[in-house]
Design an enzyme around this catalytic site. Structure first.
Site, mmCIF file in Angstrom:
data_model
loop_
_atom_site.group_PDB
_atom_site.id
_atom_site.type_symbol
_atom_site.label_atom_id
_atom_site.label_comp_id
_atom_site.label_asym_id
_atom_site.label_seq_id
_atom_site.Cartn_x
_atom_site.Cartn_y
_atom_site.Cartn_z
ATOM 1 N N LYS A 97 0.795 -1.179 0.004
ATOM 2 C CA LYS A 97 0.028 0.207 0.161
ATOM 3 C C LYS A 97 0.877 1.283 -0.069
ATOM 4 O O LYS A 97 0.611 2.144 0.552
ATOM 5 C CB LYS A 97 -0.915 -0.096 1.268
ATOM 6 C CG LYS A 97 -1.801 -1.227 1.238
ATOM 7 C CD LYS A 97 -2.783 -1.426 2.367
ATOM 8 C CE LYS A 97 -3.891 -2.185 2.313
ATOM 9 N NZ LYS A 97 -3.127 -3.765 2.349
HETATM 10 P P1 OMP Z 1 -7.809 -11.886 5.923
HETATM 11 O O1 OMP Z 1 -8.813 -11.126 6.638
HETATM 12 O O2 OMP Z 1 -6.912 -12.712 7.116
HETATM 13 O O3 OMP Z 1 -8.255 -12.531 4.781
HETATM 14 O O4 OMP Z 1 -6.625 -11.013 5.293
HETATM 15 C C1 OMP Z 1 -6.686 -9.774 4.814
HETATM 16 C C2 OMP Z 1 -5.541 -9.133 4.047
HETATM 17 O O5 OMP Z 1 -5.937 -8.416 2.987
HETATM 18 C C3 OMP Z 1 -4.746 -8.451 4.840
HETATM 19 O O6 OMP Z 1 -3.181 -8.707 4.386
HETATM 20 C C4 OMP Z 1 -4.985 -6.823 4.568
HETATM 21 O O7 OMP Z 1 -3.758 -6.259 4.738
HETATM 22 C C5 OMP Z 1 -5.227 -7.106 3.213
HETATM 23 N N1 OMP Z 1 -6.337 -6.067 2.638
HETATM 24 C C6 OMP Z 1 -7.701 -5.978 3.511
HETATM 25 O O8 OMP Z 1 -7.755 -6.731 4.578
HETATM 26 N N2 OMP Z 1 -8.552 -4.984 3.295
HETATM 27 C C7 OMP Z 1 -8.326 -4.234 2.163
HETATM 28 O O9 OMP Z 1 -9.222 -3.277 1.838
HETATM 29 C C8 OMP Z 1 -7.093 -4.325 1.288
HETATM 30 C C9 OMP Z 1 -6.249 -5.259 1.665
HETATM 31 C C10 OMP Z 1 -5.231 -5.534 0.473
HETATM 32 O O10 OMP Z 1 -4.695 -4.569 0.020
HETATM 33 O O11 OMP Z 1 -4.922 -6.647 0.210
#
Ligand code: OMP
Length: 278
Positions: A97
Site C-alpha cells: 500500500k
Molecule cells: P484476511 O482477512 O486474513 O483474509 O486478510 C486480509 C489481508 O488483505 C490483509 O493482508 C490485509 O492487509 C489485506 N487487505 C484488507 O484486508 N483490506 C483491504 O481493503 C485491502 C487489503 C489488501 O490490499 O490486500
C-alpha cells in the site's frame, strides 16, 4: 510478460480465482516451526508447496515480514524468490500500500520490483496522480490501487460525497479507470465486505480486474462478491484470502490443512461462477 497477462494465464492454468494472502503472523505460526532457523520462510514455503496448483496469485503482506526486522525482510525476499523459482507461472503481488511524493515513490518502486522482484504492488492513491506515476510507468507490472477497502472505517473518507454528489470511492474508481486506459496495468482493490459498493464499481468499469480481500476472517460475502463483481467472461475478480487458509491448522499438518481449505475456496468460487451469466 505483463502482470495482467500472467494473472490471466494462471487463472486459466489452475482454473482458479483464488489468491492466498501470505500474512505469516509470527504469533500464529505453529509452535514446532519456531525451532527452525527461518520459521517465517519455512511456514510460507510449506503453504506454497501445498497450494501452488490451487491459486492464481500469492499476496505477501510486507508488514508481517518487515515487523520482524532484517530477518523478516530476508524471509520475504526468500519467499518471493521461492515462488519465482519453483512456480514461475504464479504472479506475486506485494501488498505494501505504497504511495508518496514522486522521489520517494521511485524508491518504493525499486523496493517492490528491483529488490523483491514482485509482479505487482498495492498502492494508496490518497496523494494523487504524481505519487503513483513512478508505479504506473512500470507498464509490465501490476499497479493495484485501493478503491473501496474492507475495513469498518472505509466509509470515513471513501464515502464522503464529492462536489458532483458522487462518493469519493467512485471518484477514485473513475481515475483508476482513466489510468488503466493510459497505462494498461491497473487493478482495483474492492472489499468483499461491501457488495453494494462493489456492484457500483463494476457498473462503472465492466472490464478492469478487481483484487477482492475480506472473504473469510473479515466475513465478506463470497456469493454477492462474485455475482456483482465478475465480468461477463466469468473472470476479472481475484479473491484474496489470508488467515482462514493460513491458520486452518496449527500442528505438524498445518500446510495440509491449509491446502484443504484452499481447495474448498477454489471449488466454492468455481461452483458459484458456473451458475452466473447462464
Ligand atoms: P484476511 O482477512 O486474513 O483474509 O486478510 C486480509 C489481508 O488483505 C490483509 O493482508 C490485509 O492487509 C489485506 N487487505 C484488507 O484486508 N483490506 C483491504 O481493503 C485491502 C487489503 C489488501 O490490499 O490486500
Amino acid at each position: 510478460m505483463r502482470f495482467i497477462e500472467k494473472l490471466e494465464n494462471a487463472i486459466k492454468k489452475n482454473h482458479s480465482l483464488l489468491c492466498i494472502g501470505l500474512d505469516p503472523d509470527i504469533d500464529k505460526i505453529p509452535k514446532h516451526l519456531h525451532k527452525d532457523s527461518d520459521p517465517v520462510f519455512e511456514f510460507c514455503k510449506q503453504i506454497i508447496d501445498e497450494t501452488a496448483h490451487l491459486v492464481c496469485a500469492y499476496k505477501p503482506q510486507i508488514a508481517f515480514f518487515s515487523s520482524l526486522g532484517v530477518e523478516g525482510f530476508s524471509a520475504l525476499s526468500k519467499t518471493v524468490r521461492y515462488i519465482k523459482t519453483n512456480y514461475e507461472d504464479i504472479p506475486v503481488i506485494l501488498d505494501a500500500k505504497r504511495g508518496d511524493i514522486g522521489t520517494t515513490s521511485e524508491k518504493y518502486v525499486e523496493e517492490a520490483f528491483t529488490v523483491l522482484n514482485a509482479d505487482a504492488v498495492t498502492v494508496n492513491p490518497y496523494m494523487g496522480r504524481d505519487s503513483l506515476e513512478p508505479f504506473l510507468e512500470k507498464r509490465d507490472k501490476g499497479i493495484i490501487v485501493l478503491v473501496r477497502t474492507t475495513n469498518p472505517g472505509a466509509s470515513d473518507f471513501q464515502d464522503v460525497l464529492t462536489v458532483d454528489g458522487q462518493p469519493f470511492y467512485l471518484y477514485v474508481a473513475r481515475k483508476v479507470k482513466d489510468w488503466h486506459r493510459l497505462y494498461n496495468n491497473c487493478v482495483m482493490v474492492v472489499g468483499s465486505t461491501w457488495p453494494d459498493e462493489l456492484q457500483k464499481i463494476r457498473q462503472l468499469d465492466p472490464h478492469i480486474f478487481f483484487l477482492v480481500p475480506g472473504v473469510g476472517a473479515q466475513g465478506g460475502n463470497l456469493k454477492k462478491t462474485l455475482e456483482f463483481g465478475l465480468r461477463t467472461d466469468k473472470s476479472g475478480v481475484v479473491i484474496s484470502v489470508s488467515r482462514s487458509i493460513l491458520f486452518a491448522g496449527d500442528k505438524d499438518d498445518f500446510a495440509k490443512k491449509a491446502g484443504e481449505e484452499a481447495l474448498k475456496y477454489k471449488e466454492e468460487i468455481n461452483k458459484i461462477r458456473a451458475t452466473l451469466f447462464e
